[in-house]
Design an enzyme around this catalytic site. Structure first.
Site, PDB file in Angstrom:
ATOM      1  N   SER A  21       0.922  -1.126  -0.014  1.00  0.00           N
ATOM      2  CA  SER A  21       0.049   0.082   0.092  1.00  0.00           C
ATOM      3  C   SER A  21       0.791   1.151   0.033  1.00  0.00           C
ATOM      4  CB  SER A  21      -0.959   0.124   1.210  1.00  0.00           C
ATOM      5  OG  SER A  21      -1.755   1.270   1.478  1.00  0.00           O
ATOM      6  N   SER A  23      -0.763   4.148   0.651  1.00  0.00           N
ATOM      7  CA  SER A  23      -1.364   5.123   1.596  1.00  0.00           C
ATOM      8  C   SER A  23      -0.504   5.739   2.472  1.00  0.00           C
ATOM      9  CB  SER A  23      -2.722   4.232   2.183  1.00  0.00           C
ATOM     10  OG  SER A  23      -3.606   3.909   1.281  1.00  0.00           O
ATOM     11  N   THR A  68      -8.806  -1.305   2.510  1.00  0.00           N
ATOM     12  CA  THR A  68      -8.829  -1.830   1.190  1.00  0.00           C
ATOM     13  C   THR A  68      -9.586  -3.322   1.089  1.00  0.00           C
ATOM     14  OG1 THR A  68      -6.594  -3.069   1.599  1.00  0.00           O
ATOM     15  CG2 THR A  68      -6.695  -0.555   0.874  1.00  0.00           C
ATOM     16  N   LYS A  72     -13.788  -3.769   2.688  1.00  0.00           N
ATOM     17  CA  LYS A  72     -14.745  -2.636   2.439  1.00  0.00           C
ATOM     18  C   LYS A  72     -16.250  -2.686   2.652  1.00  0.00           C
ATOM     19  CE  LYS A  72     -11.831  -0.093  -1.122  1.00  0.00           C
ATOM     20  NZ  LYS A  72     -11.704   0.295  -2.396  1.00  0.00           N
ATOM     21  N   ASN A  93     -14.399   2.597   2.364  1.00  0.00           N
ATOM     22  CA  ASN A  93     -12.920   2.872   2.652  1.00  0.00           C
ATOM     23  C   ASN A  93     -12.390   3.671   3.222  1.00  0.00           C
ATOM     24  OD1 ASN A  93     -13.552   5.307   0.858  1.00  0.00           O
ATOM     25  ND2 ASN A  93     -11.455   4.911  -0.129  1.00  0.00           N
ATOM     26  N   ASP A 109     -13.607   6.790  -2.937  1.00  0.00           N
ATOM     27  CA  ASP A 109     -13.063   6.260  -4.286  1.00  0.00           C
ATOM     28  C   ASP A 109     -13.908   6.841  -5.265  1.00  0.00           C
ATOM     29  OD1 ASP A 109     -11.125   4.553  -3.534  1.00  0.00           O
ATOM     30  OD2 ASP A 109     -12.636   2.763  -3.383  1.00  0.00           O
ATOM     31  N   GLY A 134     -15.555  -6.153 -11.793  1.00  0.00           N
ATOM     32  CA  GLY A 134     -14.948  -6.426 -10.106  1.00  0.00           C
ATOM     33  C   GLY A 134     -15.444  -5.250  -9.352  1.00  0.00           C
ATOM     34  N   GLY A 242      -3.794   5.215 -12.112  1.00  0.00           N
ATOM     35  CA  GLY A 242      -4.128   4.737 -10.507  1.00  0.00           C
ATOM     36  C   GLY A 242      -3.624   5.788  -9.523  1.00  0.00           C
TER      37      GLY A 242
END
Length: 279
Positions: A21, A23, A68, A72, A93, A109, A134, A242
């Site tokens: 990650s 983040s 993540t 979620k 999230n 998101d 997905g 992304g």
């Protein structure tokens, strides 16, 4: 409202797997820029079975959590309330711990996707295409519900995924057309193409990139650029990546958790780019 931004607050990202990650890099950069020297942001490998126990043991020093997959949806029963945005896709999230001890959930998101596109000059489109069906595709569909005036074509591999996307479309009020993945090359002619598939899935489509493509939003950030994004750029098309999505959803998380806005997007972007360059 979040707890006031004082020294000694904690936040973290949870998921499984989670070691990859970005983040922590983004949130720590924001804290440094905002002068929140006592704040920390960590990562914890937590699966669905361990989630309730982890959240239940958090003390008053916690400001919030980023989540993540696969957490979620699993986190929702543990919260006191969730936003309309999160409810629209049954996915949270972002968890913020309020001053009165409540746990509130949101989904950044979706507005993060909208903000990333807006930053690249895409505010409204007449139609769009989504590659894949997905979990990320449902968020993409919710984002397109805000900016797409017409049909969204979704390219899928299985009838089960097709049914899921039809369900989301009905719930979100989006005009969706389901198309078999075998025809995925057709998607590339849309004014906006959102690729939500795992790494390598769209590589075979590079030969089908049109001579004058419009906008590609590829939600991957590593490896970057993807083969599709590289070919798209080479043909003069606009590419949103992304990292753009990760940045904009993290900006909203920082603002919610700290109560300070605007979050320092430029500093967070620089930190993210540096981390990826050194990966």
């Amino acid at each position: 409202m979040p707890v006031p931004a004082t020294d000694g607050r904690r936040a973290a990202v949870l998921g499984s797997p989670i070691a990859h990650s970005l983040s922590p890099v983004l949130h720590r950069a924001a804290y440094a820029e905002l002068g929140l020297t006592g704040w920390t942001y960590d990562l914890f490998d937590v699966d669905e079975a361990a989630l309730e126990g982890f959240v239940g043991n958090l003390g008053p020093e916690w400001a919030g959590l980023s989540l993540t997959m696969p957490l979620k949806r699993a986190v929702i029963p543990l919260l006191d309330e969730i936003s309309e945005t999160a409810a629209s896709v049954d996915a949270v999230n972002t968890v913020v711990f309020t001053e009165d001890g409540r746990r509130t959930g949101d989904n950044t998101d979706i507005p993060g996707m909208v903000a990333a596109l807006r930053e690249h000059g895409v505010e409204k489109v007449e139609r769009a295409a989504i590659l894949g069906a997905g979990a990320t595709a449902s968020s993409a569909l919710a984002a397109l519900a805000r900016i797409c005036a017409g049909e969204v074509a979704v390219y899928v591999r299985s009838e089960a995924r097709a049914e899921e996307m039809r369900g989301w479309a009905e719930r979100l009020g989006v005009d969706v057309r389901i198309v078999d993945w075998a025809r995925a090359a057709e998607a590339l002619r849309a004014p906006l193409v959102v690729a939500t598939t795992p790494a390598g899935t769209t590589d075979a489509l590079t030969a089908a990139v049109p001579e004058m493509p419009a906008t590609l939003f590829d939600v991957l950030y590593e490896p970057w650029p993807t083969a599709l994004a590289a070919r798209w750029s080479a043909h003069g098309g606009a590419v949103v990546g992304g990292l753009d999505l990760l940045l904009h959803q993290a900006v909203l998380q920082v603002e919610q958790m700290t109560g300070q806005a605007p979050a320092p997007l430029a500093a967070m972007r620089a930190a993210g780019e540096q981390a990826l360059a050194g990966a």
